[in-house]
Design an enzyme around this catalytic site. Structure first.
Site: not given
Length: 549
Positions: A295-297
């Site tokens: 994910s972007k996280r």
RNA sequence: GCUCCGGUGGUCUAGCGGUUAGGACGCCUCCCUUUCAAGGAGGAAAUCGCGGGUUCGAAUCCCGUCCGGAGUACCA
């Protein structure tokens, strides 16, 4: 459960839905001519992203599988934009998808930008064209779907009660599944907001043949009635994607296996329409090093970030393909053509894979090394011209232990400028470093000393080697030899000769004793290409100048 | 909770009833060598999640179990 893959696969192979798709899907892996587009049904596949963020490597792999499969079978690749959730859709994101796909060299045969016989290719436009409305009426008429008017509060209360009770959860009919048509009419006339749900059959076994896992089964009593049309009139994914896949003649659906748990609903939907189902290929997810879904996280999972770092497109494609797919033999570094030839659904793996950046780096290095130096430079020049790369290096956070991003980009720019001023020399500089870097961008800092008069100098190394008692005499003698040296092209031989005679004149036992200080003097560092080659690229006058500095 | 999916060295994988469980990345040692790479030769690292069963024989087949993941939305 123990690994039941072979049984599943062979079972599925024997069971497949239609003879036509069978021969295409399960074409023999090797040794025989693939049965390309000879069957009555030609392959049609689609990449159907919901552009709500950046395109990450997992999505890239999904497109790649589609692309490989289409190419392998002479099929058609379709791009369809799934923008049914108005609140999440963003045009910038769609642009990002377009840019990334263009960078990756994935071309579509049909799609919003190229058109095609099954358009429009944007679900919001298909909605406007009345496609979903038409089809939902059909289901309503056949009583395979129904209106439901629960308020969000009622639904929440229902869920809460289910949670308290334990056991299955979801909407299993509520007050409307078997409601009197008159009641529905009243609710509608009152203008109550309602949704249309699929009437999932009860007391049955729902099945789906997944190309990777074999037959999947569900007790239909466990499957709740999914919303088909939202209160705002927009179709849900469950509805729009299935309708579109059917209408677009999609034969094989490659999608992430996060869809596995709702696949039963999709099977039920196809059944309700009486449509033949495409072959579903649920691809395992790519997870990060922590085992969690990308994910972007965490970490750079954005394809364009890897592109910006100078990973070659074919390296990323190659690498990402090998997470979850294997050609069946020990091949790893493969061209796109080789992958197309080897691609086979049977090589797909059901278990999730991790994205190992170290292996990607290795794979990229192999490619960079194998390329012609001029080609490497061309790639770097092209990269330097990409706005996304510029943006990346300007904004990326510096990592401890990694070179400063701004310095890297500065190095790249210097090298690119050098390429425009003295292309031949720049190519030579690249040639000397291409086998020592993993990514294109690393070439910037690596080659910097060639072209930047203020190249950085390793202070510790200078302190050590320049302190040698013979150092200044060495530099002086060598500089004088350089003044007299007739350089031919980039031939390193005369430079070696000069160094050797310096060693002799100074009576030094080890050749290294002249090499090391000279290297630091000329390049500012202790590591790098062979000294003579390096000198040859610098040229005698520049070498002399640096020695006298 | 419920449903479904997954489980071979740290990582990606081969394996389809009989293999000393193969390859690759990474790691370590040595060689090559003007440094660093590259290359070459070796090495450490997997009781195939665990437990039963079937079988002369199981990583491969069956059952159970554990762990992980996904879904459980009028998001995709």
């Amino acid at each position: 459960m123990s690994r039941g893959r072979p049984a599943h696969r062979s079972a599925h192979r024997a069971r497949g839905r239609s003879g036509a798709s069978l021969s295409l899907v399960y074409a023999p892996r090797a040794g025989r001519t693939p049965q390309v587009s000879s069957g009555p049904m030609s392959v049609r596949v689609r990449f159907a992203p919901s552009p709500t963020g950046m395109l990450h490597v997992g999505a890239l792999r999904t497109v790649l599988f589609n692309w490989l499969f289409a190419k392998k079978h002479g099929g058609t690749l379709i791009l369809r934009i799934e923008d049914t959730d108005q609140s999440r859709y963003s045009p910038e994101s769609e642009q990002e998808f377009v840019d990334t796909l263009a960078w990756a060299g994935i071309e579509f045969d049909e799609g919003p930008h190229v058109g095609g016989p099954h358009g429009p290719y944007r679900q919001s436009e298909r909605k406007a064209a009345g496609i979903y409305e038409h089809h939902v009426q059909r289901l309503l008429a056949s009583r395979d779907a129904y209106w439901a008017f629960e308020t969000p509060e009622e639904l929440a209360a229902m869920r809460e009660a289910q949670e308290k009770q334990g056991g299955k959860s979801g909407y299993f009919g509520g007050a409307w599944r078997d409601a009197d048509p008159e009641r529905v009419a009243v609710a509608k006339s009152e203008g109550r907001p309602g949704v249309v749900r699929l009437k999932v059959p009860r007391g049955q076994t729902l099945t789906m043949d997944d190309a990777i896992r074999g037959r999947l089964e569900w007790d239909s009593d466990q499957i709740d009635d999914p919303v088909l049309i939202k209160a705002d009139g927009m179709p849900t994914y469950h509805f729009a994607a299935m309708v579109d896949d059917h209408l677009m003649g999609v034969t094989h659906v490659f999608r992430g296996d996060e869809w596995l748990s709702s696949a039963a609903k999709h099977a039920a939907l196809f059944d309700a329409f009486g449509w033949e189902r495409p072959v579903f290929v649920h691809c395992p997810v790519i997870v990060g090093n922590d085992g969690k879904k990308l994910s972007k996280r965490h970490g750079a999972t954005r394809v364009l970030d890897y592109a910006s770092q100078g990973f070659l497109r074919d390296s990323i494609l190659n690498f990402v393909a090998l997470i979850g797919w294997s050609p069946g033999d020990d091949r790893e570094v493969m061209s796109r053509e080789e992958m197309v030839a080897a691609f086979d659904l049977r090589g797909l793996q059901p278990s999730p894979g991790k994205f190992d950046i170290e292996k990607l780096r290795w794979m990229n290095a192999v490619r960079v090394r194998a390329m012609a130096a001029s080609e490497v430079l061309d790639n770097l020049v092209a990269l330097a011209g990409e706005p996304f790369a510029e943006e990346y290096w300007r904004t990326v956070e510096p990592e401890p232990g990694e070179p400063d991003p701004r310095e890297v980009w500065e190095g790249v720019r210097i090298l690119v400028r050098a390429a425009s001023e003295d292309c031949e020399r720049a190519v030579e500089a690249v040639r000397l470093h291409q086998e020592r870097v993993h990514t294109l961008a690393e070439l910037g800092p690596a080659c910097r000393f060639f072209f930047d008069p203020d190249f950085p100098i390793d202070a510790k190394a200078a302190e050590k080697w320049f302190a040698e008692p013979y150092a200044s005499e060495l530099f002086q003698r060598l500089a004088e030899k350089m003044d007299r040296l007739q350089a031919v092209g980039f031939d390193p031989a005369p430079y070696e000769a000069a160094l050797r005679s310096c060693q002799e004149e100074l009576g030094l036992e080890k050749f290294a004793a002249v090499v090391h200080p000279t290297r630091v003097k000329l390049s500012g560092r202790t590591i790098g290409p062979g000294l003579f080659e390096l000198m040859a690229v610098l040229g005698p006058s520049e070498v002399a100048r640096r020695l006298r500095k």
